[in-house]
Write a protein that holds these residues in place. Structure first.
Motif, PDB file in Angstrom:
ATOM      1  N   UNK A  55     -47.951 -57.557  46.911  1.00  0.00           N
ATOM      2  CA  UNK A  55     -48.007 -57.943  45.497  1.00  0.00           C
ATOM      3  C   UNK A  55     -49.110 -57.165  44.794  1.00  0.00           C
ATOM      4  N   UNK A  56     -50.258 -57.039  45.456  1.00  0.00           N
ATOM      5  CA  UNK A  56     -51.356 -56.231  44.888  1.00  0.00           C
ATOM      6  C   UNK A  56     -50.907 -54.788  44.694  1.00  0.00           C
ATOM      7  N   UNK A  57     -50.167 -54.259  45.661  1.00  0.00           N
ATOM      8  CA  UNK A  57     -49.674 -52.880  45.556  1.00  0.00           C
ATOM      9  C   UNK A  57     -48.776 -52.713  44.335  1.00  0.00           C
ATOM     10  N   UNK A  58     -47.877 -53.671  44.125  1.00  0.00           N
ATOM     11  CA  UNK A  58     -46.995 -53.586  42.961  1.00  0.00           C
ATOM     12  C   UNK A  58     -47.793 -53.580  41.665  1.00  0.00           C
ATOM     13  N   UNK A 113     -44.629 -57.176  29.206  1.00  0.00           N
ATOM     14  CA  UNK A 113     -44.837 -56.453  30.464  1.00  0.00           C
ATOM     15  C   UNK A 113     -45.441 -57.376  31.519  1.00  0.00           C
ATOM     16  N   UNK A 114     -46.382 -58.238  31.116  1.00  0.00           N
ATOM     17  CA  UNK A 114     -46.964 -59.189  32.063  1.00  0.00           C
ATOM     18  C   UNK A 114     -45.902 -60.140  32.602  1.00  0.00           C
ATOM     19  N   UNK A 115     -44.984 -60.575  31.733  1.00  0.00           N
ATOM     20  CA  UNK A 115     -43.900 -61.456  32.187  1.00  0.00           C
ATOM     21  C   UNK A 115     -42.998 -60.740  33.192  1.00  0.00           C
ATOM     22  N   UNK A 116     -42.762 -59.446  32.990  1.00  0.00           N
ATOM     23  CA  UNK A 116     -41.942 -58.682  33.943  1.00  0.00           C
ATOM     24  C   UNK A 116     -42.646 -58.581  35.290  1.00  0.00           C
ATOM     25  N   UNK A 117     -43.960 -58.315  35.270  1.00  0.00           N
ATOM     26  CA  UNK A 117     -44.713 -58.243  36.522  1.00  0.00           C
ATOM     27  C   UNK A 117     -44.703 -59.590  37.242  1.00  0.00           C
ATOM     28  N   UNK A 118     -44.835 -60.681  36.503  1.00  0.00           N
ATOM     29  CA  UNK A 118     -44.808 -62.012  37.118  1.00  0.00           C
ATOM     30  C   UNK A 118     -43.458 -62.264  37.777  1.00  0.00           C
TER      31      UNK A 118
END
Length: 295
Positions: A205-208, A244-249
């Motif tokens: 997850x950190x890598x993503x 963008x934050x919602x997409x990452x979540x």
């Protein structure tokens, strides 16, 4: 007596009341914090319709967000595969009986764990071309940086997982004639990967999320295209950052769900009882089965 009974005492009446009160207080505080954030954004005019209208246009998604999402997923997937391979190889290297393998592997892992990822990506993109007399693409600068850093962290996770296994398993494997590479490949590494799965998933997850550091070399990922370029065209930087934050979540949630499914599946296979097979009946010297006498 079960292990959970030993390790965990059920709360009594007072503890249950205290837990309910703390849950209510925390919930009210969280709602108040969210309302305060909403109110401050509303005062700044960040909920105006024209700021969010670009996300209702197909061109916004086809020109900015979806291509950037594809690049982010490609870099993250490539980095995950290479990081896992890097981690396994260097974890085994650090556990080697030969000092000429163990010491260099330890130096490599400790070095790349200590160097900040942003500096690593920057150096690979701008510094390595002087060494190889050729350019390095932004994609590979990001992927190599992610691999070196996250692979080093995963190497320590795998090493800790292997060392946590009972020593009797290795001794039993050596007793039946297995070599060390077979013990590592067939017995220790699969169990260590299963035991350290939460740590591995957290690092992936950190890598993503770390793919966003590719903006330093103009890699067209979600932060670069979905926030910087989009906001430069529409002037909605806060709205773009929220989307963008919602997409990452959502992506990180999918990785966590996939890891949970994989963990349940591997545990079911590990504890599945083998099917009972019928014992062979008596045979004649020629190999033919002898018929059972009828009662």
């Amino acid at each position: 007596m079960s292990t959970s009974t030993v390790l965990y005492d059920h709360p009594g009446p007072r503890a249950r009341v205290r837990n309910r009160v703390l849950s209510v207080v925390f919930g009210v505080g969280l709602v108040a914090l969210l309302w305060w954030i909403y109110h401050k954004f509303d005062q700044a005019g960040q909920w105006e319709g024209w700021l969010w209208k670009p996300f209702t246009k197909p061109t916004t998604w086809t020109q900015f967000i979806l291509p950037a999402l594809g690049q982010t997923l490609l870099a993250a997937t490539t980095g995950m595969v290479l990081s896992l391979a890097f981690g396994i190889v260097f974890a085994v290297g650090r556990l080697s009986d030969h000092w000429w393998l163990r010491m260099p592997a330890g130096v490599v892992v400790e070095f790349f764990r200590a160097v900040p990822l942003l500096i690593m990506i920057f150096f690979i993109f701008y510094g390595v071309p002087f060494l190889i007399q050729g350019p390095v693409s932004a994609f590979w600068a990001v992927v190599i940086g992610l691999t070196l850093y996250n692979g080093s962290v995963l190497a320590e996770a795998f090493r800790a997982g292997i060392r946590s296994l009972p020593g009797g398993q290795s001794e039993a494997a050596y007793a039946v004639g297995m070599r060390k590479n077979q013990v590592m490949r067939l017995i220790l590494v699969p169990q260590a990967a299963r035991a350290m799965l939460p740590v591995i998933v957290s690092q992936l997850v950190v890598l993503l999320k770390d793919t966003a550091l590719g903006y330093i070399v103009a890699f067209p990922e979600l932060l670069q295209r979905g926030v910087n370029d989009l906001a430069a065209n529409y002037g909605n930087i806060v709205a773009s950052a929220i989307v963008v934050a919602a997409i990452f979540i959502a992506l990180n949630s999918l990785i966590t769900m996939l890891a949970g499914w994989l963990d349940r599946r591997t545990r079911q296979r590990a504890f599945r009882t083998p099917k009972q097979t019928a014992a062979p009946g008596p045979t004649t010297p020629g190999g033919a089965a002898v018929a059972e006498p009828q009662g």
